[in-house]
Write a protein that holds these residues in place. Structure first.
Motif, PDB file in Angstrom:
ATOM      1  N   PHE A   1       0.836  -1.201   0.000  1.00 15.69           N
ATOM      2  CA  PHE A   1       0.000   0.000   0.000  1.00 15.69           C
ATOM      3  C   PHE A   1       0.872   1.253   0.000  1.00 15.69           C
ATOM      4  O   PHE A   1       0.552   2.249  -0.657  1.00 15.69           O
ATOM      5  CB  PHE A   1      -0.920  -0.010   1.216  1.00 15.69           C
ATOM      6  N   ALA A   2       1.965   1.217   0.735  1.00 13.33           N
ATOM      7  CA  ALA A   2       2.866   2.362   0.771  1.00 13.33           C
ATOM      8  C   ALA A   2       3.624   2.521  -0.546  1.00 13.33           C
ATOM      9  O   ALA A   2       3.868   3.636  -0.998  1.00 13.33           O
ATOM     10  CB  ALA A   2       3.848   2.210   1.928  1.00 13.33           C
ATOM     11  N   TYR A   3       3.985   1.407  -1.166  1.00 12.49           N
ATOM     12  CA  TYR A   3       4.745   1.459  -2.405  1.00 12.49           C
ATOM     13  C   TYR A   3       3.910   1.955  -3.585  1.00 12.49           C
ATOM     14  O   TYR A   3       4.414   2.706  -4.428  1.00 12.49           O
ATOM     15  CB  TYR A   3       5.291   0.074  -2.760  1.00 12.49           C
ATOM     16  N   GLY A   4       2.657   1.541  -3.664  1.00 14.74           N
ATOM     17  CA  GLY A   4       1.888   1.870  -4.862  1.00 14.74           C
ATOM     18  C   GLY A   4       0.397   1.955  -4.678  1.00 14.74           C
ATOM     19  O   GLY A   4      -0.358   1.862  -5.654  1.00 14.74           O
ATOM     20  N   GLY A   5      -0.047   2.115  -3.428  1.00 16.48           N
ATOM     21  CA  GLY A   5      -1.468   2.268  -3.189  1.00 16.48           C
ATOM     22  C   GLY A   5      -2.222   0.955  -3.248  1.00 16.48           C
ATOM     23  O   GLY A   5      -1.655  -0.130  -3.361  1.00 16.48           O
ATOM     24  N   VAL A   6      -3.553   1.065  -3.200  1.00 12.33           N
ATOM     25  CA  VAL A   6      -4.399  -0.120  -3.130  1.00 12.33           C
ATOM     26  C   VAL A   6      -4.276  -0.977  -4.388  1.00 12.33           C
ATOM     27  O   VAL A   6      -4.441  -2.202  -4.327  1.00 12.33           O
ATOM     28  CB  VAL A   6      -5.869   0.295  -2.885  1.00 12.33           C
ATOM     29  N   GLY A   7      -3.959  -0.356  -5.525  1.00 14.66           N
ATOM     30  CA  GLY A   7      -3.806  -1.128  -6.760  1.00 14.66           C
ATOM     31  C   GLY A   7      -2.686  -2.143  -6.655  1.00 14.66           C
ATOM     32  O   GLY A   7      -2.838  -3.300  -7.076  1.00 14.66           O
ATOM     33  N   LEU A   8      -1.550  -1.730  -6.104  1.00 13.00           N
ATOM     34  CA  LEU A   8      -0.425  -2.652  -5.949  1.00 13.00           C
ATOM     35  C   LEU A   8      -0.752  -3.735  -4.925  1.00 13.00           C
ATOM     36  O   LEU A   8      -0.345  -4.887  -5.081  1.00 13.00           O
ATOM     37  CB  LEU A   8       0.833  -1.898  -5.548  1.00 13.00           C
ATOM     38  N   THR A   9      -1.486  -3.376  -3.872  1.00 13.85           N
ATOM     39  CA  THR A   9      -1.906  -4.372  -2.884  1.00 13.85           C
ATOM     40  C   THR A   9      -2.778  -5.434  -3.533  1.00 13.85           C
ATOM     41  O   THR A   9      -2.557  -6.642  -3.364  1.00 13.85           O
ATOM     42  CB  THR A   9      -2.669  -3.707  -1.726  1.00 13.85           C
ATOM     43  N   ILE A  10      -3.786  -5.006  -4.295  1.00 10.01           N
ATOM     44  CA  ILE A  10      -4.692  -5.950  -4.952  1.00 10.01           C
ATOM     45  C   ILE A  10      -3.950  -6.804  -5.973  1.00 10.01           C
ATOM     46  O   ILE A  10      -4.122  -8.024  -6.030  1.00 10.01           O
ATOM     47  CB  ILE A  10      -5.856  -5.193  -5.616  1.00 10.01           C
ATOM     48  N   ASN A  11      -3.110  -6.172  -6.792  1.00 11.80           N
ATOM     49  CA  ASN A  11      -2.381  -6.930  -7.807  1.00 11.80           C
ATOM     50  C   ASN A  11      -1.487  -7.990  -7.183  1.00 11.80           C
ATOM     51  O   ASN A  11      -1.378  -9.110  -7.693  1.00 11.80           O
ATOM     52  CB  ASN A  11      -1.550  -5.990  -8.676  1.00 11.80           C
ATOM     53  N   THR A  12      -0.838  -7.642  -6.079  1.00  7.14           N
ATOM     54  CA  THR A  12       0.052  -8.588  -5.406  1.00  7.14           C
ATOM     55  C   THR A  12      -0.731  -9.752  -4.828  1.00  7.14           C
ATOM     56  O   THR A  12      -0.337 -10.924  -4.978  1.00  7.14           O
ATOM     57  CB  THR A  12       0.841  -7.887  -4.290  1.00  7.14           C
ATOM     58  N   ILE A  13      -1.850  -9.471  -4.177  1.00  4.37           N
ATOM     59  CA  ILE A  13      -2.692 -10.543  -3.622  1.00  4.37           C
ATOM     60  C   ILE A  13      -3.211 -11.446  -4.736  1.00  4.37           C
ATOM     61  O   ILE A  13      -3.190 -12.681  -4.617  1.00  4.37           O
ATOM     62  CB  ILE A  13      -3.847  -9.943  -2.810  1.00  4.37           C
ATOM     63  N   ASN A  14      -3.646 -10.851  -5.835  1.00  4.66           N
ATOM     64  CA  ASN A  14      -4.137 -11.656  -6.956  1.00  4.66           C
ATOM     65  C   ASN A  14      -3.034 -12.539  -7.538  1.00  4.66           C
ATOM     66  O   ASN A  14      -3.234 -13.733  -7.803  1.00  4.66           O
ATOM     67  CB  ASN A  14      -4.700 -10.755  -8.054  1.00  4.66           C
ATOM     68  N   GLN A  15      -1.862 -11.946  -7.751  1.00  2.69           N
ATOM     69  CA  GLN A  15      -0.759 -12.688  -8.363  1.00  2.69           C
ATOM     70  C   GLN A  15      -0.250 -13.799  -7.454  1.00  2.69           C
ATOM     71  O   GLN A  15       0.037 -14.910  -7.907  1.00  2.69           O
ATOM     72  CB  GLN A  15       0.379 -11.724  -8.703  1.00  2.69           C
ATOM     73  N   GLN A  16      -0.129 -13.506  -6.174  1.00  7.60           N
ATOM     74  CA  GLN A  16       0.464 -14.470  -5.249  1.00  7.60           C
ATOM     75  C   GLN A  16      -0.505 -15.580  -4.855  1.00  7.60           C
ATOM     76  O   GLN A  16      -0.093 -16.722  -4.635  1.00  7.60           O
ATOM     77  CB  GLN A  16       0.951 -13.754  -3.987  1.00  7.60           C
ATOM     78  N   PHE A  17      -1.796 -15.254  -4.756  1.00 12.87           N
ATOM     79  CA  PHE A  17      -2.737 -16.216  -4.199  1.00 12.87           C
ATOM     80  C   PHE A  17      -3.802 -16.688  -5.193  1.00 12.87           C
ATOM     81  O   PHE A  17      -4.751 -17.366  -4.810  1.00 12.87           O
ATOM     82  CB  PHE A  17      -3.414 -15.619  -2.959  1.00 12.87           C
ATOM     83  N   GLY A  18      -3.640 -16.336  -6.458  1.00 15.68           N
ATOM     84  CA  GLY A  18      -4.548 -16.836  -7.480  1.00 15.68           C
ATOM     85  C   GLY A  18      -5.964 -16.327  -7.348  1.00 15.68           C
ATOM     86  O   GLY A  18      -6.926 -17.066  -7.587  1.00 15.68           O
ATOM     87  N   LEU A  19      -6.114 -15.049  -6.982  1.00  8.44           N
ATOM     88  CA  LEU A  19      -7.438 -14.471  -6.776  1.00  8.44           C
ATOM     89  C   LEU A  19      -7.816 -13.516  -7.914  1.00  8.44           C
ATOM     90  O   LEU A  19      -7.023 -13.273  -8.829  1.00  8.44           O
ATOM     91  CB  LEU A  19      -7.491 -13.755  -5.423  1.00  8.44           C
ATOM     92  N   ASP A  20      -9.026 -12.959  -7.818  1.00  9.63           N
ATOM     93  CA  ASP A  20      -9.563 -12.125  -8.895  1.00  9.63           C
ATOM     94  C   ASP A  20     -10.153 -10.825  -8.346  1.00  9.63           C
ATOM     95  O   ASP A  20     -11.128 -10.301  -8.885  1.00  9.63           O
ATOM     96  CB  ASP A  20     -10.638 -12.884  -9.673  1.00  9.63           C
ATOM     97  N   VAL A  21      -9.559 -10.283  -7.290  1.00  9.64           N
ATOM     98  CA  VAL A  21     -10.087  -9.084  -6.644  1.00  9.64           C
ATOM     99  C   VAL A  21      -9.994  -7.895  -7.601  1.00  9.64           C
ATOM    100  O   VAL A  21      -8.959  -7.657  -8.219  1.00  9.64           O
ATOM    101  CB  VAL A  21      -9.307  -8.762  -5.346  1.00  9.64           C
ATOM    102  N   GLN A  22     -11.100  -7.146  -7.718  1.00  7.76           N
ATOM    103  CA  GLN A  22     -11.123  -5.932  -8.531  1.00  7.76           C
ATOM    104  C   GLN A  22     -11.678  -4.749  -7.760  1.00  7.76           C
ATOM    105  O   GLN A  22     -11.516  -3.613  -8.185  1.00  7.76           O
ATOM    106  CB  GLN A  22     -11.975  -6.151  -9.793  1.00  7.76           C
ATOM    107  N   ASP A  23     -12.329  -4.988  -6.640  1.00  9.80           N
ATOM    108  CA  ASP A  23     -13.034  -3.938  -5.904  1.00  9.80           C
ATOM    109  C   ASP A  23     -12.475  -3.793  -4.495  1.00  9.80           C
ATOM    110  O   ASP A  23     -11.991  -4.766  -3.907  1.00  9.80           O
ATOM    111  CB  ASP A  23     -14.526  -4.254  -5.831  1.00  9.80           C
ATOM    112  N   TYR A  24     -12.589  -2.593  -3.945  1.00  7.04           N
ATOM    113  CA  TYR A  24     -12.005  -2.335  -2.633  1.00  7.04           C
ATOM    114  C   TYR A  24     -12.741  -1.222  -1.908  1.00  7.04           C
ATOM    115  O   TYR A  24     -13.461  -0.417  -2.497  1.00  7.04           O
ATOM    116  CB  TYR A  24     -10.528  -1.948  -2.774  1.00  7.04           C
ATOM    117  N   VAL A  25     -12.523  -1.181  -0.596  1.00  8.31           N
ATOM    118  CA  VAL A  25     -12.924  -0.069   0.260  1.00  8.31           C
ATOM    119  C   VAL A  25     -11.748   0.227   1.176  1.00  8.31           C
ATOM    120  O   VAL A  25     -11.154  -0.691   1.750  1.00  8.31           O
ATOM    121  CB  VAL A  25     -14.172  -0.410   1.100  1.00  8.31           C
ATOM    122  N   ILE A  26     -11.382   1.498   1.298  1.00  6.82           N
ATOM    123  CA  ILE A  26     -10.255   1.920   2.144  1.00  6.82           C
ATOM    124  C   ILE A  26     -10.771   2.793   3.274  1.00  6.82           C
ATOM    125  O   ILE A  26     -11.614   3.668   3.065  1.00  6.82           O
ATOM    126  CB  ILE A  26      -9.214   2.727   1.345  1.00  6.82           C
TER     127      ILE A  26
END
Length: 326
Positions: free
Chosen positions: A140-165
């Motif tokens: 989140f500090a490196y690149g905001g919520v987009g980088l957090t979601i992309n990392t979770i999707n890439q590492q854990f095989g997920l499809d998250v596209q939506d968020y609330v902060i």
């Protein structure tokens, strides 16, 4: 948002909710507390904080941008909706507050009538696109919520596209607006808080102010990050229950919801949140579950570049998530 549509039935959502058992899940906390009840009163929430983090093709993502865009992912199962809830104090990964990020996946499986609150531990060592290996909580500090979601999707095989902060300081404001929340404290927790600035705290089901609830959600001095993420879920559950106490007082509830919606940001529209809520509320006997990643037996404590981290069995956790959500 990629989800099935569900039509409202009967005389409206407000009456429908009063006739049915209200489900106790973090997913419904997000939707019911902040949106659905206000929508059922016919109020349009103009002050919804709509973020500008877009969804783009993976090839168009710059992982080194200040605000990384979300890489488009195909929905793995049309009946499973995933939303990431992010709580953060700071965008500085080297500051103590910057390491207090909270990542909870709220997942709803419509076909199985199942809702899941899944915490991702911030100290998990992962590969972050454009940044090498580091803690998941640093994304989140490196690149905001987009980088957090992309990392979770890439590492854990997920499809998250939506968020609330939500910022943790805003969480304090919400809880104080509610008049405090009730949380169950153990004897050990109560004794610790009495020694650290809360002299009147006792064990059991107690009412916490916003600052006290925040201290509880941050606390990992008694155990570790697994205990801390469980306390975070307990605090959110306490908020949910307190809001439910107001559900028969439309004017008070409306004022509360309007305030809460100024304290969060999201890339979802009111319509999308409303439709998701209707999907959840269409289940008569919703099954709920809570869990944390990494799961038991799939990690070990270690160090990386002088940081305390969790080294995890990535494939085992991917399999666990698939079984849990789908």
């Amino acid at each position: 948002m990629r989800k099935a549509k569900t039509k409202a039935k009967g005389k409206g959502l407000w009456n429908w909710m009063k006739r049915h058992k209200v489900v106790s899940t973090i997913l419904c906390l997000l939707i019911l507390c902040f949106l659905v009840m206000a929508m059922s009163l016919g109020v349009l929430l103009w002050n919804l904080n709509k973020d500008n983090v877009g969804i783009v093709d993976a090839d168009d993502v710059d992982p080194n941008a200040d605000e990384v865009q979300i890489a488009r992912e195909d929905q793995k199962n049309k009946d499973v909706i995933n939303v990431l809830l992010v709580g953060s104090d700071s965008r500085d990964p080297n500051a103590e507050l910057g390491r207090s990020d909270t990542m909870i996946l709220a997942s709803f499986n419509k076909a199985e009538g199942k809702a899941t609150a899944l915490s991702f531990l911030r100290d998990t060592l992962v590969e972050i696109d454009g940044h090498g290996q580091s803690k998941l909580g640093h994304t989140f500090a490196y690149g905001g919520v987009g980088l957090t979601i992309n990392t979770i999707n890439q590492q854990f095989g997920l499809d998250v596209q939506d968020y609330v902060i939500i910022n943790f300081e805003n969480l304090v404001e919400i809880i104080d607006q509610l008049g405090g929340i009730q949380v169950m404290l153990t004897e050990e927790e109560a004794a610790y808080y009495r020694e650290n600035g809360m002299p009147d705290i006792v064990a059991g089901n107690v009412t916490l102010t916003g600052s006290q609830a925040l201290a509880h959600a941050r606390n990992r001095s008694l155990d570790n990050d697994f205990g801390r993420t469980e306390r975070q879920r307990d605090v959110i559950y306490g908020i949910y229950n307190k809001v439910l106490e107001q559900r028969n007082d439309p004017s008070t509830l409306l004022s509360l919801i309007q305030f809460c919606m100024t304290q969060v940001s999201t890339n979802m529209s009111v319509t999308e949140l409303y439709e998701m809520a209707m999907d959840v509320l269409s289940v008569d006997n919703l099954k709920t579950q809570q869990a944390a990643i990494p799961t038991e037996g799939t990690y070990e404590f270690g160090t990386y570049e002088e940081m305390s981290v969790l080294n995890i069995d990535l494939e085992a956790n991917k399999d666990y998530i698939q079984e849990l959500l789908y």
